[in-house]
Design an enzyme around this catalytic site. Sequence first.
Site, PDB file in Angstrom:
ATOM      1  CG  HIS A  10      76.435 -83.820  19.545  1.00 31.36           C
ATOM      2  ND1 HIS A  10      75.429 -83.883  20.474  1.00 31.36           N
ATOM      3  CD2 HIS A  10      76.782 -85.114  19.300  1.00 31.36           C
ATOM      4  CE1 HIS A  10      75.176 -85.145  20.792  1.00 31.36           C
ATOM      5  NE2 HIS A  10      75.997 -85.905  20.106  1.00 31.36           N
ATOM      6  CG  ASP A  70      83.298-101.934  19.299  1.00 33.00           C
ATOM      7  OD1 ASP A  70      84.027-101.435  20.199  1.00 33.00           O
ATOM      8  OD2 ASP A  70      83.634-101.941  18.105  1.00 33.00           O
TER       9      ASP A  70
HETATM   10 CA    CA Z   1      85.786-101.138  17.736  1.00 38.15          CA
END
Ligand code: CA
Length: 310
Positions: free
Chosen positions: A27, A167
Amino acid sequence: MEDLQKNLFGGGECGEEVHESLRLTFHDAIGFSPTKGGGGADGSIIIFNDTELAFHANIGLDKIINKQKPFIARHTLTAGDFVQFAGTLGVSNCPGAPKLKFFLGRPNATAPSPDLLVPEPFDSVTSILSRMGDAGLTPDEVVALLASHSVAASDHIDPTLQGVPFDSTPSTFDTQFFIEVQLRGTLFPGTGGNQGEAESPLKGEMRLQSDHDLARDSRTACAWQSLATNQKKMQSQFADAFLKMGLIGQNQHNMVDCSEVLPTPPSLKPNPHLPAGETMNDIEQACATSPFPSLTAQPGPATSVPPVSS
Ligand code: CA
Ligand code: CA
């Protein structure tokens, strides 16, 4: 460095502060455009945080900035160097991360970044690739940088949930992110209908709309797929793209290579797999020129991904 490891990263963990420090590197750096202005990786997000934290894309970064500020005050790095160093050091705590490079010598920002230079998860692929290209990053580099979402979690997309990983292995820098985003989405981890969120395949997992779309777009799908089971390729492409991103707006020739101070990340035995309960029929094939690598599922019934605690 010991100060950072001990007092920011909880003794060398790959946890929430690493995730947020990594988010901050991007950012700050992406606030650069040859036509619209901004100094890139210059620490403007800290020096001019009154301005930049009001930008919609920077929601929630106040927390990590407030945690980093005391370190900047007691060390000699500029804000721009510190932001990139903290993110680079933090990733080095994640098993499976590549050995990254760090260059020192970013002068302090003299102005804030203009608004609307940070891509949002609800932006189209065309808009994201165009914005990243404007800052000097290719579509392949955009995909490589998203390896960062293998060690990341969302605190703000769904306001009812914090620390929702992208994930199933948020403290491991593995390729699971590239596999799991290719799976058919079936549910929302919390409330549905949040801007920038797509359905994910696993309870407790967050999928950004932009990740979903980049995995399925003809301009990026094959690059995406090429990282799904190739830990070495993901490591080397991420290392190159991350270095390039951290030098946006800077002149590398005026900087000093301090990479040797960084620790070697813990190693990881690659084990790309489908989460339990998924099959290859759940992969949404998107690359037109080669099939998705064949994978087997972890045994047992589908499980839920636990949140990351801070
Ligand atoms: Ca991972
Ligand atoms: Ca900046």
